[in-house]
Design an enzyme around this catalytic site. Structure first.
Site, PDB file in Angstrom:
ATOM      1  N   GLY A 160      11.981  70.358  41.893  1.00 11.78           N
ATOM      2  CA  GLY A 160      12.348  71.519  42.693  1.00 11.78           C
ATOM      3  C   GLY A 160      11.335  72.637  42.623  1.00 11.78           C
ATOM      4  O   GLY A 160      11.288  73.491  43.514  1.00 11.78           O
TER       5      GLY A 160
ATOM      6  N   GLY B 241      15.127  71.710  39.363  1.00  4.23           N
ATOM      7  CA  GLY B 241      16.528  72.088  39.244  1.00  4.23           C
ATOM      8  C   GLY B 241      17.058  71.762  37.855  1.00  4.23           C
ATOM      9  O   GLY B 241      16.572  70.858  37.181  1.00  4.23           O
TER      10      GLY B 241
ATOM     11  N   ASP C 168      13.186  64.493  45.566  1.00  5.43           N
ATOM     12  CA  ASP C 168      13.884  65.219  46.631  1.00  5.43           C
ATOM     13  C   ASP C 168      13.177  66.538  46.891  1.00  5.43           C
ATOM     14  O   ASP C 168      11.977  66.650  46.662  1.00  5.43           O
ATOM     15  CB  ASP C 168      15.354  65.431  46.239  1.00  5.43           C
ATOM     16  CG  ASP C 168      15.511  66.340  45.033  1.00  5.43           C
ATOM     17  OD1 ASP C 168      14.603  66.358  44.190  1.00  5.43           O
ATOM     18  OD2 ASP C 168      16.546  67.026  44.929  1.00  5.43           O
TER      19      ASP C 168
ATOM     20  N   GLU D 179      11.651  62.365  39.089  1.00  5.71           N
ATOM     21  CA  GLU D 179      13.081  62.096  39.274  1.00  5.71           C
ATOM     22  C   GLU D 179      13.470  60.646  39.003  1.00  5.71           C
ATOM     23  O   GLU D 179      14.586  60.376  38.560  1.00  5.71           O
ATOM     24  CB  GLU D 179      13.506  62.489  40.697  1.00  5.71           C
ATOM     25  CG  GLU D 179      13.530  63.996  40.960  1.00  5.71           C
ATOM     26  CD  GLU D 179      12.178  64.536  41.385  1.00  5.71           C
ATOM     27  OE1 GLU D 179      12.112  65.710  41.785  1.00  5.71           O
ATOM     28  OE2 GLU D 179      11.179  63.792  41.317  1.00  5.71           O
TER      29      GLU D 179
END
Length: 331
Positions: free
Chosen positions: A195, A146, A226, A218
């Protein structure tokens, strides 16, 4: 949230007592670069790793992340221009290919891209003339994840609702990939992080290449893995999931196929062949697609530098319930 198996204490959170996630993960990285990278591993068919080369690898990971973050930082108007061109579509005999098309930003995902992908995938799943779906990226990346730099700017501007929409849209699309009734083929040629894994690993087939670079980095920016990472990391061999989650260490295509993150591997020079083959297939049968991928896939094994050759040591250090215990084990 658990990133690895806890067979004896199912349901117990791995980090129940942590009050400052950022502080603790930074401790892990600080120790990882100072101590853990200086450990010498002597195993059959393994070379001794010198601290200098390992530190360079760690620095390269940081430089790579910084490079990704810099490329993802685009003006607001750039993110809103030519939305249809950020996700391109190729139509084949019995399939459709979604092409992530932000090569200058390593195909980092935006809210608009997630919304367009949702719309496309829903129409393709409802279309009886489409048997399966393919996803790939433009340029040297599949998807760097992302666009967190854009998200950071939105937070600073107080646009909290836009930030919520960013996560809800992308997470909803990742769920759509995982629940899609039609076979899904992701071509992970190049950088596949965060992502990028979230929009590919839930699918049916994942093709890794010699150019694949996988990571869940991350924690380096004070976040947590995530996009479904708590599921697929917990299914990696041993406690490799905890290692990857806490350190942000990179895995290559060979590591991905050996650990189950990828289903097939082939050299990037052969990608045109497999894409041509997929374009000719007229089926919605996963076994037929798998047979075609197997025909071009290569039987490979992790090289001697792979962390998988040190899985016993990884298990010993990363099998504990808390980060503090993991640090103690590393020491």
């Amino acid at each position: 949230m658990s990133y690895g198996r806890n067979k004896e204490k199912k349901g117990k959170k791995i980090f129940p007592e942590l009050e400052n996630w950022v502080y603790v993960t930074r401790r892990v990285h600080r120790f990882y670069t100072r101590q853990w990278l200086q450990v010498e591993f002597r195993k059959k068919k393994m070379q001794r790793f010198k601290a200098a080369s390992l530190v360079r690898n760690g620095l390269h990971s940081c430089r790579l992340l910084s490079h990704c973050r810099g490329l993802c930082s685009l003006p607001d108007h750039a993110l809103n221009d030519d939305l249809d061109h950020q996700v391109l579509v190729e139509g084949k005999a019995w399939s459709r290919t979604a092409i992530l098309n932000r090569p200058s930003a390593l195909n980092a995902l935006t809210t608009a891209m997630g919304a367009r992908l949702q719309k496309l995938y829903k129409s393709w799943e409802d279309n009886p003339d489409i048997g399966f779906i393919v996803m790939k990226g433009s340029g040297k990346a599949f998807c760097a994840g992302g666009d967190v730099v854009y998200l950071y700017h939105m937070i600073n501007k107080g646009k909290i609702e836009e930030c919520k929409q960013f996560f809800s849209t992308l997470y909803a699309f990742m769920y759509m990939v995982g629940t899609c009734l039609k076979p899904h083929v992701a071509i992970l040629n190049g950088i596949t992080m965060g992502g990028g894994a979230g929009v590919s690993i839930p699918g049916t087939f994942r093709i890794a290449t010699d150019k694949t670079v996988f990571a869940t980095p991350e924690t380096i920016i004070g976040f947590h893995p995530d996009a479904g990472a708590s599921f697929y990391l917990s299914h990696l061999p041993g406690h490799l999931g905890e290692f990857v989650a806490l350190t942000g260490e990179r895995l290559n295509g060979l590591d991905m196929i050996a650990s189950g993150l990828a289903t097939h591997y082939l050299h990037s020079s052969r990608l045109p062949l497999i894409e041509e083959e997929l374009g000719k297939i007229v089926t919605d049968d996963p076994s037929v697609i798998e047979a075609s991928l197997d025909k071009y896939g290569e039987l490979v094994y992790p090289d001697e530098t792979s962390v998988l050759h040190r899985i016993e040591l990884v298990d010993k250090c990363f099998s504990h319930d808390t980060v503090e215990e993991i640090i103690d084990a590393l020491e």
